[in-house]
Design a protein around this motif. Structure first.
Motif, PDB file in Angstrom:
ATOM      1  N   MET A  27      11.424 -49.258  -6.515  1.00 45.07           N
ATOM      2  CA  MET A  27      10.729 -48.070  -6.978  1.00 45.07           C
ATOM      3  C   MET A  27      11.518 -47.412  -8.097  1.00 45.07           C
ATOM      4  N   ARG A  28      12.840 -47.424  -7.955  1.00 46.32           N
ATOM      5  CA  ARG A  28      13.674 -46.789  -8.969  1.00 46.32           C
ATOM      6  C   ARG A  28      13.492 -47.481 -10.317  1.00 46.32           C
ATOM      7  N   ARG A  29      13.472 -48.821 -10.303  1.00 47.76           N
ATOM      8  CA  ARG A  29      13.298 -49.562 -11.557  1.00 47.76           C
ATOM      9  C   ARG A  29      11.923 -49.288 -12.149  1.00 47.76           C
ATOM     10  N   ARG A  30      10.934 -49.204 -11.277  1.00 50.70           N
ATOM     11  CA  ARG A  30       9.587 -48.902 -11.747  1.00 50.70           C
ATOM     12  C   ARG A  30       9.566 -47.537 -12.448  1.00 50.70           C
ATOM     13  N   PHE A  31      10.199 -46.558 -11.803  1.00 49.11           N
ATOM     14  CA  PHE A  31      10.249 -45.225 -12.391  1.00 49.11           C
ATOM     15  C   PHE A  31      10.977 -45.247 -13.740  1.00 49.11           C
ATOM     16  N   LEU A  32      12.082 -45.987 -13.781  1.00 50.99           N
ATOM     17  CA  LEU A  32      12.854 -46.056 -15.025  1.00 50.99           C
ATOM     18  C   LEU A  32      11.993 -46.635 -16.141  1.00 50.99           C
ATOM     19  N   ASP A  33      11.243 -47.705 -15.828  1.00 51.07           N
ATOM     20  CA  ASP A  33      10.376 -48.317 -16.837  1.00 51.07           C
ATOM     21  C   ASP A  33       9.297 -47.361 -17.312  1.00 51.07           C
ATOM     22  N   LEU A  34       8.799 -46.570 -16.386  1.00 58.94           N
ATOM     23  CA  LEU A  34       7.737 -45.641 -16.750  1.00 58.94           C
ATOM     24  C   LEU A  34       8.292 -44.465 -17.564  1.00 58.94           C
ATOM     25  N   GLY A  35       9.609 -44.359 -17.594  1.00 61.87           N
ATOM     26  CA  GLY A  35      10.216 -43.324 -18.423  1.00 61.87           C
ATOM     27  C   GLY A  35      10.672 -42.095 -17.651  1.00 61.87           C
ATOM     28  N   PHE A  36      10.743 -42.207 -16.325  1.00 62.81           N
ATOM     29  CA  PHE A  36      11.251 -41.082 -15.527  1.00 62.81           C
ATOM     30  C   PHE A  36      12.781 -41.088 -15.600  1.00 62.81           C
ATOM     31  N   LEU A  37      13.300 -40.598 -16.741  1.00 62.38           N
ATOM     32  CA  LEU A  37      14.739 -40.660 -16.980  1.00 62.38           C
ATOM     33  C   LEU A  37      15.333 -39.261 -16.910  1.00 62.38           C
ATOM     34  N   ARG A  38      16.627 -39.208 -16.660  1.00 65.23           N
ATOM     35  CA  ARG A  38      17.302 -37.917 -16.572  1.00 65.23           C
ATOM     36  C   ARG A  38      17.040 -37.110 -17.852  1.00 65.23           C
ATOM     37  N   GLY A  39      16.667 -35.865 -17.702  1.00 71.73           N
ATOM     38  CA  GLY A  39      16.482 -34.991 -18.865  1.00 71.73           C
ATOM     39  C   GLY A  39      15.071 -34.986 -19.437  1.00 71.73           C
ATOM     40  N   GLU A  40      14.234 -35.947 -19.001  1.00 69.58           N
ATOM     41  CA  GLU A  40      12.863 -35.981 -19.527  1.00 69.58           C
ATOM     42  C   GLU A  40      12.043 -34.825 -18.968  1.00 69.58           C
ATOM     43  N   GLU A  41      11.118 -34.319 -19.780  1.00 67.79           N
ATOM     44  CA  GLU A  41      10.218 -33.303 -19.263  1.00 67.79           C
ATOM     45  C   GLU A  41       9.004 -33.979 -18.629  1.00 67.79           C
ATOM     46  N   VAL A  42       8.623 -33.497 -17.473  1.00 66.96           N
ATOM     47  CA  VAL A  42       7.457 -34.058 -16.804  1.00 66.96           C
ATOM     48  C   VAL A  42       6.568 -32.908 -16.353  1.00 66.96           C
ATOM     49  N   ARG A  43       5.249 -33.117 -16.498  1.00 64.64           N
ATOM     50  CA  ARG A  43       4.316 -32.043 -16.189  1.00 64.64           C
ATOM     51  C   ARG A  43       3.270 -32.558 -15.197  1.00 64.64           C
ATOM     52  N   CYS A  44       2.966 -31.759 -14.194  1.00 65.01           N
ATOM     53  CA  CYS A  44       1.896 -32.133 -13.270  1.00 65.01           C
ATOM     54  C   CYS A  44       0.567 -31.746 -13.924  1.00 65.01           C
ATOM     55  N   VAL A  45      -0.310 -32.725 -14.147  1.00 64.04           N
ATOM     56  CA  VAL A  45      -1.535 -32.421 -14.895  1.00 64.04           C
ATOM     57  C   VAL A  45      -2.798 -32.487 -14.045  1.00 64.04           C
ATOM     58  N   GLY A  46      -2.676 -32.855 -12.780  1.00 66.39           N
ATOM     59  CA  GLY A  46      -3.894 -32.875 -11.978  1.00 66.39           C
ATOM     60  C   GLY A  46      -3.669 -33.407 -10.587  1.00 66.39           C
ATOM     61  N   LYS A  47      -4.678 -33.120  -9.720  1.00 74.47           N
ATOM     62  CA  LYS A  47      -4.641 -33.645  -8.353  1.00 74.47           C
ATOM     63  C   LYS A  47      -5.853 -34.533  -8.170  1.00 74.47           C
ATOM     64  N   SER A  48      -5.738 -35.564  -7.332  1.00 77.52           N
ATOM     65  CA  SER A  48      -6.926 -36.338  -6.982  1.00 77.52           C
ATOM     66  C   SER A  48      -7.734 -35.490  -5.993  1.00 77.52           C
ATOM     67  N   PRO A  49      -9.009 -35.859  -5.767  1.00 81.51           N
ATOM     68  CA  PRO A  49      -9.893 -34.992  -4.979  1.00 81.51           C
ATOM     69  C   PRO A  49      -9.319 -34.589  -3.622  1.00 81.51           C
ATOM     70  N   LEU A  50      -8.521 -35.451  -3.005  1.00 80.88           N
ATOM     71  CA  LEU A  50      -7.992 -35.114  -1.689  1.00 80.88           C
ATOM     72  C   LEU A  50      -6.568 -34.575  -1.762  1.00 80.88           C
ATOM     73  N   GLY A  51      -6.117 -34.241  -2.977  1.00 84.05           N
ATOM     74  CA  GLY A  51      -4.822 -33.595  -3.133  1.00 84.05           C
ATOM     75  C   GLY A  51      -3.660 -34.547  -3.345  1.00 84.05           C
ATOM     76  N   ASP A  52      -3.807 -35.783  -2.917  1.00 87.01           N
ATOM     77  CA  ASP A  52      -2.742 -36.762  -3.057  1.00 87.01           C
ATOM     78  C   ASP A  52      -3.405 -38.092  -3.373  1.00 87.01           C
ATOM     79  N   PRO A  53      -2.997 -38.871  -4.343  1.00 90.80           N
ATOM     80  CA  PRO A  53      -1.902 -38.668  -5.295  1.00 90.80           C
ATOM     81  C   PRO A  53      -2.179 -37.583  -6.331  1.00 90.80           C
ATOM     82  N   ARG A  54      -1.104 -37.254  -7.102  1.00 96.37           N
ATOM     83  CA  ARG A  54      -1.252 -36.328  -8.211  1.00 96.37           C
ATOM     84  C   ARG A  54      -0.910 -37.036  -9.514  1.00 96.37           C
ATOM     85  N   ALA A  55      -1.396 -36.443 -10.611  1.00 89.07           N
ATOM     86  CA  ALA A  55      -1.166 -37.057 -11.922  1.00 89.07           C
ATOM     87  C   ALA A  55      -0.073 -36.301 -12.661  1.00 89.07           C
ATOM     88  N   TYR A  56       0.846 -37.049 -13.267  1.00 89.47           N
ATOM     89  CA  TYR A  56       1.960 -36.448 -14.007  1.00 89.47           C
ATOM     90  C   TYR A  56       1.980 -36.981 -15.426  1.00 89.47           C
TER      91      TYR A  56
END
Lengths: 76, 688
Positions: A27-56
């Motif tokens: 999972m960590r490698r997947r996150f790294l590839d997606l760009g979830f790196l230290r210092g990056e800004e990430v914004r929550c932009v939405g919820k799925s109809p049942l609240g989970d998952p959410r979009a970032y």
């Protein structure tokens, strides 16, 4: 340690800066590839109809994550 | 510059292996089709290549063997797709890799491009979707990009051949990529240690560096692969392994553990990609707005599910109401063809058996299959492709992930179910988009519960027959409603059975889930419809025809060879009668489904042949064979839920390599269907 703010704590529209990843290896490698790196800004932009998952929004892409996975990303 | 020796000059080989790599959903398969002249079936539904496709193209006197590999974000091996991609690029026999990048979001593509270049082969970048980028106010300086990356960059619009010609023309002169990526000093000195240990083995400089990097962070299987690629054995292997250990000693001393190493590598890649993008991309903001607003409706708390159901019902309604007319035309065309060729055959004095096999066997069955199946398919497939092209499909997985997670599965299973609506075999292959092995098997085993395009027309006929027999009347809206209910039933059953399986045979907790939600884009109607018709429709139709023709002949023989005044087929049918009657059907129906294993499309034609009924009015013909509303309902349920066709079963085996899973894929829908039929029949006997 467990008082750290996680990505999941963001409400829709809120943004935060990534501090680190606390999850298993694949999972960590997947996150790294997606760009979830230290210092990056990430914004929550939405919820799925049942609240989970959410979009970032990270580095211009929208990625859906489940609560359990989003909790593995800690914010500053 | 190139120091690899043999790659220093122009390629003089006449055979070149070319690999197409790229992120998912950047038009890689479209580019492949344009390159290869649209002759190749790209193989699946979600706009994703989950298997490699290959084709050969000649440019001048060079023969290019082009391989289209799965779309990936990286070569770090989290999923089956990434493993296939990495094996092809780093360990395959590829000479050239063309990385297809999305000009509208360059960073992600550059990250992959940098990883591909690091593997050491000759690389070029196709900067795709430049037209789309321009529309969104994004401009990419291809010349600057080429300078930054040190490889050739070609702006392309994947479906326009003239934009690809410069790329093709330049392939021959490509040089190996230069090194543009440097890691922090501690990592570089660790890599250097392993690099030196690899010096005795003949391999290009850049690839040796790549192998050194992966020997440090890769697992056991990675090491095996590298050793076998280099021909390392015994003593040599020990030396390399101790060099890797020494490298780790150094890294640990610098305070870098495995996790930090991976983080540093990933950060270096992403930052370099960012840097390059910053120098080459100009963006005028705006464009996410539309996606944001649409998502409020399409994934909103209140509206998401109704919109999804509406879209499903609408798709089915359009399919049904438009399909009636061409179906009738095709039926009368085949009727005329039968008459004409019968007269011609009899005219030239052909024996009765030949006329029987060719006309009543082959042509009749063919006519049934084509007339019933082609029109709905030719409407359904393009409609579905339009939804796919618009970017809506991933939202289905997003909306449905929660319920799937509750059933211990993955939201992407919803996508494979949608693919299953087209063709179950395609849906089963598509399950590779699911990362977790357990969840992938859940999706594979339950895929046949979704009625494929071969069964939809059969369901329509049977639902129509049910309405006629029970005196409700018919009408397209009612049939569409009935069909939607059947699909809702199969979705519910999919959830239920997935839940049961993940509590019993495939026990486990749901794993992680990452899904990219691409921005919506206006579907390119003409090219999408054209592609759907020429590729998806054509291949499914050809398969059905290839099965129907010989089967028609066989069936005619079975029904005309008589023993004691009755055809063999009627003996088999009456032998099955007692079993059939338990489930509200009869022996003929069960026998037709059994014979229909090669392709579901031929079940109804077989049934009519067994009954000895015919004509263009299928429902009317069934009415005269002693059917009741219960028979029609049970047969419809059984049409929805019975054994998968042979192609699907073979695909399950290929995907799982497990006899047990194949048997389960056979038994799950069959047992479910029989149980439901039993219940319906029992209820009917008790209450009516």
């Amino acid at each position: 340690m467990n008082t750290k703010k996680s990505l999941y704590s963001l409400a829709v529209g809120e943004a935060g800066k990534i501090l680190g990843l606390r999850c298993e290896e694949n999972m960590r490698r997947r996150f790294l590839d997606l760009g979830f790196l230290r210092g990056e800004e990430v914004r929550c932009v939405g919820k799925s109809p049942l609240g989970d998952p959410r979009a970032y929004l990270i580095r211009g892409k929208t990625v859906a994550l489940r609560q359990r996975d989003a909790e593995g990303i800690t914010l500053e | 510059m190139a120091r690899g020796g043999k790659h220093g000059g122009r390629v003089t080989k006449s055979e070149v292996n070319l690999t197409l790599a790229g992120n998912p959903n950047v038009g890689k398969s479209t580019l492949f089709n344009t390159l290869t002249g649209m002759r190749v079936h790209t193989g699946n539904w979600a706009g994703k290549t989950v298997d490699t496709a290959t084709a050969t193209v000649k440019v001048g006197d060079v023969c290019y063997h082009i391989t289209d590999i799965p779309g990936t974000y990286s070569l770090f091996y989290h999923s089956e797709e990434e493993r296939v991609a990495r094996d092809c690029i780093a360990f395959g026999k590829g000479d050239i890799t063309v990385v297809v990048c999305d000009a509208t979001s360059l960073c992600q593509g550059l990250n992959l491009a940098l990883q591909v270049m690091e593997c050491g082969g000759r690389t070029a970048v196709a900067l795709n979707l430049v037209d789309e980028a321009k529309k969104r106010g994004i401009s990419v300086d291809a010349i600057a990009l080429s300078r930054e990356l040190g490889v050739a960059v070609f702006p392309t619009v994947a479906h326009k051949r003239n934009t690809i010609t410069p790329l093709l023309a330049a392939l021959e002169g490509l040089k190996p990529s230069e090194r543009v990526l440097y890691y922090p000093d501690a990592i570089e000195s660790a890599v250097d240690k392993v690099y030196r240990a690899l010096l005795p083995y003949g391999v290009e400089v850049a690839r040796r560096r790549y192998f050194a990097l992966r020997l440090i962070d890769g697992g056991e299987d990675m090491r095996e692969k590298i050793f076998s690629a280099l021909g390392v054995t015994g003593e040599g292997a020990c030396q390399i392994i101790s060099a890797v250990d020494a490298a780790w000693q150094g890294l640990f001393a610098a305070g870098i553990d495995r996790e930090e190493y991976e983080r540093l590598i990933a950060t270096a890649l992403v930052q370099r990609a960012d840097e390059i993008a910053e120098h080459t991309v100009k963006i005028c903001e705006g464009g996410r707005d539309v996606t944001g607003r649409l998502d409020k409706i399409l994934t909103g708390r209140v509206s998401a599910y109704p919109v999804m159901l509406l879209l499903l019902a609408l798709t089915l309604f359009i399919t049904l109401s438009l399909a009636n007319y061409p179906s009738a035309w095709l039926a009368s065309l085949f009727a005329w063809l039968e008459g004409a060729s019968r007269t011609a055959l009899v005219g030239i004095g052909s024996p009765d058996w030949l006329v029987g096999i060719l006309i009543d066997g082959v042509l009749n069955t063919l006519g049934e299959v084509v007339a019933v199946m082609l029109p709905p398919m030719a409407i359904f497939f393009p409609l579905f492709s339009l939804l796919e092209d618009s970017g809506y499909l991933p939202r289905i997985a997003y909306n449905l992930d929660r319920p799937f997670a509750c059933a211990g599965a993955c939201g992407k299973q919803a996508l494979t179910m949608c693919m299953g609506l087209g063709c179950n075999a395609v849906g089963i292959v598509g399950c590779r988009i699911i990362d977790s092995e357990r969840e992938r098997r859940l999706a594979i085993l339950t895929n046949s519960l979704m009625p494929c395009n071969g069964r939809l027309p059969m369901l329509i006929t049977l639902i129509g027959a049910f309405y006629t027999l029970s005196g409700v009347g018919g009408g397209t809206p009612l049939v569409a409603l009935g069909l939607s209910l059947f699909i809702v039933l199969s979705v519910c059953l999919t959830f239920l059975i997935t839940l049961l399986l993940s509590r019993t045979l495939l026990r486990g907790a749901p794993s992680s889930f990452t899904l990219e939600l691409p921005p919506y884009r206006k579907p390119r109607v003409l090219s999408t419809v054209y592609r759907a018709l020429t590729q998806k429709c054509a291949s499914v139709l050809l398969r059905a025809v290839a099965v129907a023709a010989p089967f028609g002949a066989l069936l005619w023989c079975l029904s005309s060879i008589t023993v004691g005044g009755k055809g063999i087929i009627s003996y088999a049918a009456s032998a099955l009668d007692p079993i059939g009657s338990i489930f509200g059907m009869d022996g003929a129906i069960l026998f037709a489904f059994t014979l229909g294993i090669p392709a579901n499309e031929i079940v109804i034609p077989i049934l009519l042949l067994i009954y000895g009924a015919g004509g263009t009015d299928t429902a009317g013909a069934l009415l005269s064979c002693g059917w009741t509303p219960v028979t029609a309902l049970c047969t419809a349920i059984f049409a929805l839920l019975h054994w998968p066709c042979s192609t699907s079963l073979i695909t399950v085996y290929k995907e799982t390599h497990s006899i047990r899973d194949t048997a389960l894929a056979f038994l799950i829908p069959t047992v479910t269907g029989l149980l439901l039929c039993l219940l319906v029949n029992a209820a009917a006997v008790l209450f009516f």
